[in-house]
Design an enzyme around this catalytic site. Structure first.
Site, mmCIF file in Angstrom:
data_model
loop_
_atom_site.group_PDB
_atom_site.id
_atom_site.type_symbol
_atom_site.label_atom_id
_atom_site.label_comp_id
_atom_site.label_asym_id
_atom_site.label_seq_id
_atom_site.Cartn_x
_atom_site.Cartn_y
_atom_site.Cartn_z
ATOM 1 N N CYS A 199 3.971 -0.367 -3.243
ATOM 2 C CA CYS A 199 4.266 -1.622 -3.919
ATOM 3 C C CYS A 199 5.217 -1.295 -5.065
ATOM 4 O O CYS A 199 5.460 -0.119 -5.347
ATOM 5 C CB CYS A 199 2.973 -2.260 -4.436
ATOM 6 S SG CYS A 199 3.126 -3.994 -4.865
ATOM 7 N N CYS A 221 4.598 -5.644 -0.683
ATOM 8 C CA CYS A 221 5.382 -6.645 -1.393
ATOM 9 C C CYS A 221 6.827 -6.578 -0.930
ATOM 10 O O CYS A 221 7.325 -5.502 -0.603
ATOM 11 C CB CYS A 221 5.283 -6.480 -2.907
ATOM 12 S SG CYS A 221 6.050 -5.006 -3.582
ATOM 13 N N CYS A 264 12.911 -0.008 -2.116
ATOM 14 C CA CYS A 264 12.429 1.360 -1.940
ATOM 15 C C CYS A 264 13.574 2.302 -1.605
ATOM 16 O O CYS A 264 14.351 2.030 -0.695
ATOM 17 C CB CYS A 264 11.376 1.409 -0.830
ATOM 18 S SG CYS A 264 10.542 2.992 -0.731
#
Length: 139
Positions: A8, A80, A87
């Protein structure tokens, strides 16, 4: 034993809930990790709402994804949309799964209303993680 990582953005709430439930449902079938692209600390309201369901996450820590680059993950679950989009490249052969849960840390209103949002997210995470364990870690 399988290695499962939950990702997350800040590793403070949704991923902490998921880590707690995965540890509860998987027991010894997997080693569970959670991390974020940032580290915000474990949200105290997440600890409280999990305690209501008899899951103690007070000892969990908020970790950066870079701490786990050498772990051979079997599954990586993003929880999320922001993390999924933000990322950095994470080298893994893991099966990647994604489910966007609402962020209760962004809830506004009275304390009762905010805690209701934490409970709603907790319950969604619980159902998803129990289903994940039964489908992927039941051997």
């Amino acid at each position: 034993m399988k290695n499962v990582l939950v990702l997350c953005t800040g590793n403070s709430c949704r991923s902490q809930l998921a880590e707690g439930y995965l540890k509860h449902f998987a027991q010894t079938k997997a080693k569970i990790y959670s991390a974020g692209i940032e580290v915000h600390g474990v949200n105290p309201k997440a600890v409280l709402i999990m305690a209501e369901d008899r899951i103690d996450i007070s000892g969990q820590t908020s970790n950066n994804i870079n701490e786990y680059v050498d772990v051979p993950f079997d599954y990586v679950i993003t929880v999320c949309d922001h993390e999924k989009e933000s990322c950095p490249y994470f080298p893994t052969q893991a099966i990647k799964l994604h489910h966007n849960f609402p962020d209760p840390a962004k809830a506004i209103g009275t304390e009762t209303e905010i805690m209701a949002e934490f409970k709603r997210t907790r319950d969604l995470v619980k159902v998803y993680m129990e289903d994940f364990v039964s489908k992927n870690l039941s051997e």
